[in-house]
Design an enzyme around this catalytic site. Structure first.
Site, PDB file in Angstrom:
ATOM      1  N   HIS A  15       0.834  -1.203   0.000  1.00  0.00           N
ATOM      2  CA  HIS A  15       0.000   0.000   0.000  1.00  0.00           C
ATOM      3  C   HIS A  15       0.872   1.256   0.000  1.00  0.00           C
ATOM      4  O   HIS A  15       0.670   2.168  -0.820  1.00  0.00           O
ATOM      5  CB  HIS A  15      -0.911  -0.014   1.228  1.00  0.00           C
ATOM      6  CG  HIS A  15      -1.695   1.242   1.446  1.00  0.00           C
ATOM      7  ND1 HIS A  15      -3.038   1.344   1.171  1.00  0.00           N
ATOM      8  CD2 HIS A  15      -1.339   2.465   1.916  1.00  0.00           C
ATOM      9  CE1 HIS A  15      -3.469   2.559   1.459  1.00  0.00           C
ATOM     10  NE2 HIS A  15      -2.435   3.260   1.924  1.00  0.00           N
ATOM     11  N   GLU A  16       1.848   1.321   0.921  1.00  0.00           N
ATOM     12  CA  GLU A  16       2.683   2.518   1.005  1.00  0.00           C
ATOM     13  C   GLU A  16       3.530   2.706  -0.253  1.00  0.00           C
ATOM     14  O   GLU A  16       3.672   3.816  -0.762  1.00  0.00           O
ATOM     15  CB  GLU A  16       3.577   2.451   2.249  1.00  0.00           C
ATOM     16  CG  GLU A  16       2.832   2.391   3.563  1.00  0.00           C
ATOM     17  CD  GLU A  16       1.789   3.486   3.717  1.00  0.00           C
ATOM     18  OE1 GLU A  16       1.968   4.583   3.141  1.00  0.00           O
ATOM     19  OE2 GLU A  16       0.786   3.245   4.410  1.00  0.00           O
ATOM     20  N   HIS A  56       1.582   4.219  -2.970  1.00  0.00           N
ATOM     21  CA  HIS A  56       1.576   5.685  -2.992  1.00  0.00           C
ATOM     22  C   HIS A  56       2.761   6.201  -3.804  1.00  0.00           C
ATOM     23  O   HIS A  56       2.646   7.186  -4.551  1.00  0.00           O
ATOM     24  CB  HIS A  56       1.662   6.237  -1.571  1.00  0.00           C
ATOM     25  CG  HIS A  56       0.375   6.182  -0.802  1.00  0.00           C
ATOM     26  ND1 HIS A  56      -0.812   6.669  -1.305  1.00  0.00           N
ATOM     27  CD2 HIS A  56       0.100   5.721   0.448  1.00  0.00           C
ATOM     28  CE1 HIS A  56      -1.768   6.507  -0.394  1.00  0.00           C
ATOM     29  NE2 HIS A  56      -1.246   5.918   0.664  1.00  0.00           N
ATOM     30  N   GLU A  93      -6.177   6.904  -1.540  1.00  0.00           N
ATOM     31  CA  GLU A  93      -6.068   5.721  -0.686  1.00  0.00           C
ATOM     32  C   GLU A  93      -6.594   4.463  -1.376  1.00  0.00           C
ATOM     33  O   GLU A  93      -6.069   3.368  -1.175  1.00  0.00           O
ATOM     34  CB  GLU A  93      -6.792   5.960   0.639  1.00  0.00           C
ATOM     35  CG  GLU A  93      -6.136   7.020   1.512  1.00  0.00           C
ATOM     36  CD  GLU A  93      -4.700   6.677   1.890  1.00  0.00           C
ATOM     37  OE1 GLU A  93      -4.401   5.484   2.069  1.00  0.00           O
ATOM     38  OE2 GLU A  93      -3.885   7.620   2.002  1.00  0.00           O
ATOM     39  N   HIS A 130      -9.285   8.086   3.855  1.00  0.00           N
ATOM     40  CA  HIS A 130      -9.375   6.637   3.964  1.00  0.00           C
ATOM     41  C   HIS A 130     -10.813   6.164   3.785  1.00  0.00           C
ATOM     42  O   HIS A 130     -11.074   5.141   3.151  1.00  0.00           O
ATOM     43  CB  HIS A 130      -8.804   6.171   5.305  1.00  0.00           C
ATOM     44  CG  HIS A 130      -7.341   6.446   5.452  1.00  0.00           C
ATOM     45  ND1 HIS A 130      -6.866   7.616   5.989  1.00  0.00           N
ATOM     46  CD2 HIS A 130      -6.250   5.717   5.102  1.00  0.00           C
ATOM     47  CE1 HIS A 130      -5.545   7.595   5.979  1.00  0.00           C
ATOM     48  NE2 HIS A 130      -5.137   6.449   5.442  1.00  0.00           N
TER      49      HIS A 130
END
Length: 758
Positions: free
Chosen positions: A328-329, A332, A349, A413
């Site tokens: 997920h990070e 980004h 998100e 989120h």
């Protein structure tokens, strides 16, 4: 006429900063005889940009900077551009040119909606004042960058502005903020956060022992990826990469930082393999690299900030370096390093969640590890409440399943709910047969999913079409375009993408492509052309469907022009004044072909090419010579809508309910003439979001010249200009069509129109 409300200014759009590898300013340089696929893509994009087509909204003071070619699967190439105006960076001026394997231009994705025409580039607000305003955006400021003068053109009328970067903390923790300040008023036009906070699951992966790639130097091993530049795992206490004399890492204790780094590096290397094998991407940044990952953040959180990934802990003190958290990070970071930069309007998100879920599926870990599913935070209670997001049923955790106009302003989120739901429906459908749970739709439809690999290919290629100012509405158009480009000759994928967006209530957009017959070649019609004897022309053509490469031919071309059989570009210098009926044909490698026909008028450029051709251009004779919806043409001053000049104008929409208004007039443009359509437009709105809900479309015949919306609202009138020279030798209908949705009015007021010949 129905009473209409007074109007308010629209909110500014979302700013994102594209972070791409610059390869230098664009120039049309002749290529060597044996061109690579990248060189053909660059050459095709250069030809298009040099012709300055109307969709680029290019002014005489615009310059373009080309960035590196991004390669994807199926031979697709993406060439991003940035824009400057009189030497100033243009926030929102970026665009992407897409080509196929043979260098044919398939699509152009443009962020800017208006041509820049600043009458004054002297800032009334000083640099120091702009920096002081930017500092007030954070509760604690560690550093402030020097203010840079820019043009702000993101989903709004272009304005002179200051861009200031501030670093510090806000209520959510570390912050790295770009602040755009209006150079005339000192108001903040937009803020863009670069620290993207995420949350996730435990740090356990398996079965053990997991394999990670490390770097050996002499007798020392380090947790540094040997194949990815700048990718390592470090102790956040001192930003030092873990090293030891043996290549055996961790002790299985989830509170141990070295063990946390085993999980983090394993997850990152797994995602890197997925990017390469499924998407054809080279590393997280697209250039074979990424960022240091640091375990030890003293927070129930994890984040990416443009230079690093920080991994925190759960309430039990265990480091949260699971596959879906790390992916997920790093997702980004991928978002940050694709055209248009970090996604906005509530989409950032869900974009990262898609990469987290996809990497889980690629890894395919067995139970009790991070098994393939569509829950975020399912293997550990991050804060003691189980999963933090549910992609097949977001409402189970209090997030919206369906899109609405409130989503872009929702906490980021929570705003991921509709997008996560869309990806689940696209990949798994409503009734999966692989053991995944059923999922409802917002329109009670049934969908058969495409599978995770095909779904992520479509989504990633949509990200390569991304421009600044991304939104749910734009992602709908981009994913439909990506499906059409990836699977020419098939509408199955396209129709599934469309059905999934419909199923979460994201409405159709005017820019959405269509998909028709399978297995055929479709040539995009460039529209009727007009040029002048002795003036060189270059017209790139594009085709889709069938099996590339295409072989091009043409009949009826004006004297002096020819078509390149390999690229499909018509070029040359017309020698004779005449009107020709042109047919262009593209034949694919299997013998299938498609054609498009249009007229081409070549004139001398002299004689009757002067004057203004619209009748009653300022509406001072009422509705004379115009065809309009009832109540559009009138004296609207008493209702709060003054004319630009005189006492009459045309007011479309403004009802605050579902309504369509139109205004049109037919006009004849002499052959061989240049022609320019101008009008003054005032837009005000009660919408408070930069999301497009109400639209004004300007057309000439069947050609769309421009589209404006509630997101373009501004005080006063703004002059709009469109080149309509391609309609020379024809009678064409100029039409304005305003469409308003069910709530919150937007008014489009038009005055002092003109169609001027030269």
């Amino acid at each position: 006429m129905q009473a209409r409300r007074s109007l308010v200014l629209a909110a500014a759009g979302t700013l994102v900063a594209a972070v791409l590898s610059q390869t230098g300013a664009h120039s049309a340089v002749a290529q060597p005889p044996a061109q690579t696929a990248d060189a053909m893509a660059v050459d095709a994009a250069a030809s298009l940009v040099d012709s300055r087509p109307s969709q680029l909204h290019a002014s005489a003071n615009d310059s373009f900077v080309r960035h590196g070619v991004i390669s994807s699967t199926n031979g697709l190439k993406y060439i991003p551009y940035e824009r400057t105006y009189k030497g100033m960076s243009v926030v929102g001026g970026d665009f992407v040119v897409v080509t196929n394997a043979t260098g044919q231009v398939l699509h152009t994705s443009v962020g800017q909606s208006d041509t820049i025409n600043l009458t004054d580039t002297t800032a009334k607000v000083t640099k120091a004042q702009a920096e002081a305003t930017a500092k007030s955006a954070l509760s604690k400021v560690d550093s402030t960058g020097a203010a840079e003068q820019v043009v702000y053109a993101l989903d709004s009328t272009p304005k002179l502005a200051w861009k200031v970067s501030v670093v510090g903390r806000d209520d959510e923790g570390p912050s790295k903020l770009d602040v755009i300040v209006d150079a005339a008023t000192g108001q903040v036009l937009h803020k863009q956060e670069h620290v993207l906070h995420g949350t996730g699951t435990s740090g356990w992966n398996g079965p053990n022992p997991v394999t990670i790639a490390t770097t050996q130097s002499g007798g020392t091993y380090s947790m540094k990826d040997p194949n990815l530049t700048n990718v390592s795992c470090q102790d956040a206490a001192n930003n030092t990469t873990f090293t030891k004399s043996t290549d055996t890492w961790g002790n299985g204790t989830q509170t141990n930082r070295e063990t946390g780094c085993v999980d983090v590096l394993f997850a990152a290397q797994t995602e890197s393999k997925m990017l390469s094998q499924w998407l054809g991407r080279n590393g997280f940044d697209g250039n074979g690299g990424g960022w240091p990952m640091r375990v030890g953040l003293n927070d129930q959180n994890a984040y990416y900030d443009g230079s690093q990934v920080q991994i925190g802990k759960n309430t039990a003190g265990q480091w949260i370096g699971s596959i879906d958290v790390v992916a997920h990070e790093l997702g980004h970071g991928i978002d940050d390093h694709t055209p248009g930069g970090i996604s906005g309007s509530g989409t950032q998100e869900f974009v990262a969640d898609v990469f987290g879920a996809t990497t889980e599926w690629f890894a395919n870990e067995p139970s009790p590890y991070d098994t393939p599913d569509f829950l975020v935070g399912e293997t550990i209670n991050l804060v003691g409440n189980g999963p933090i997001r549910n992609m097949y049923n977001p409402s189970a955790l209090g997030h919206a399943n369906c899109y609405s106009s409130s989503i872009p302003s929702t906490e980021v989120h929570a705003a991921a709910g509709p997008g996560n739901h869309w990806f689940y429906l696209l990949s798994q459908g409503t009734n999966p047969t692989n053991g995944q749970p059923t999922s409802t739709t917002c329109n009670n439809t049934t969908i058969t999913g495409l599978g995770v690999e095909k779904a992520i290919k479509i989504f990633y290629n949509a990200m390569l079409l991304k421009t600044s100012g991304s939104s749910y509405l734009k992602y709908r158009t981009w994913t439909l375009t990506a499906a059409k480009n990836l699977f020419p000759g098939s509408c199955t994928e396209f129709n599934t993408v469309k059905a999934a967006w419909d199923a979460i209530s994201v409405p159709a957009q005017s820019a959405d492509p269509t998909c028709s017959a399978t297995g055929t070649v479709t040539v995009s019609n460039p529209g009727n052309q007009s040029s002048t004897v002795g003036t060189a022309v270059s017209l790139p053509l594009s085709a889709s469907g069938g099996t590339a490469p295409y072989t091009w031919s043409a009949t009826g071309l004006p004297a002096g022009l020819s078509i390149n059989s390999g690229t499909g570009t018509i070029s040359g210098t017309p020698t004779t004044a005449a009107t020709s009926n042109v047919t262009v044909t593209a034949q694919d490698s299997t013998g299938k072909s498609g054609s498009a026909s249009f007229s081409w008028t070549v004139g001398t450029g002299g004689g009757n090419c002067s004057g203004q051709k619209l009748a009653n251009p300022g509406f001072e004779s009422g509705a004379t010579s115009w065809t309009a919806t009832s109540g559009v043409i009138g004296q609207h001053d008493s209702n709060g809508q003054p004319s630009h000049s005189g006492t009459w104008s045309s007011w479309l929409n403004g009802y605050g309910s579902s309504h369509t208004d139109s205004l049109s007039q037919s006009v004849t443009i002499p052959a061989g003439c240049k022609a320019s359509l101008t009008f003054y437009l005032h837009i005000d709105t009660a919408e408070t979001s930069s999301t497009v809900y109400d639209k004004l479309t300007v057309t000439a015949g069947s050609t769309t010249l421009g589209t404006f919306s509630n997101a373009n609202a501004a005080s006063g009138y703004v002059l709009k200009t469109f080149d309509v020279s391609s309609f020379a030798g024809q009678t064409v209908t100029i039409k304005f069509t305003g469409v308003e949705d069910a709530s919150l009015q937007t008014s489009f007021v038009i005055d002092d129109t003109a169609l001027t010949l030269s």
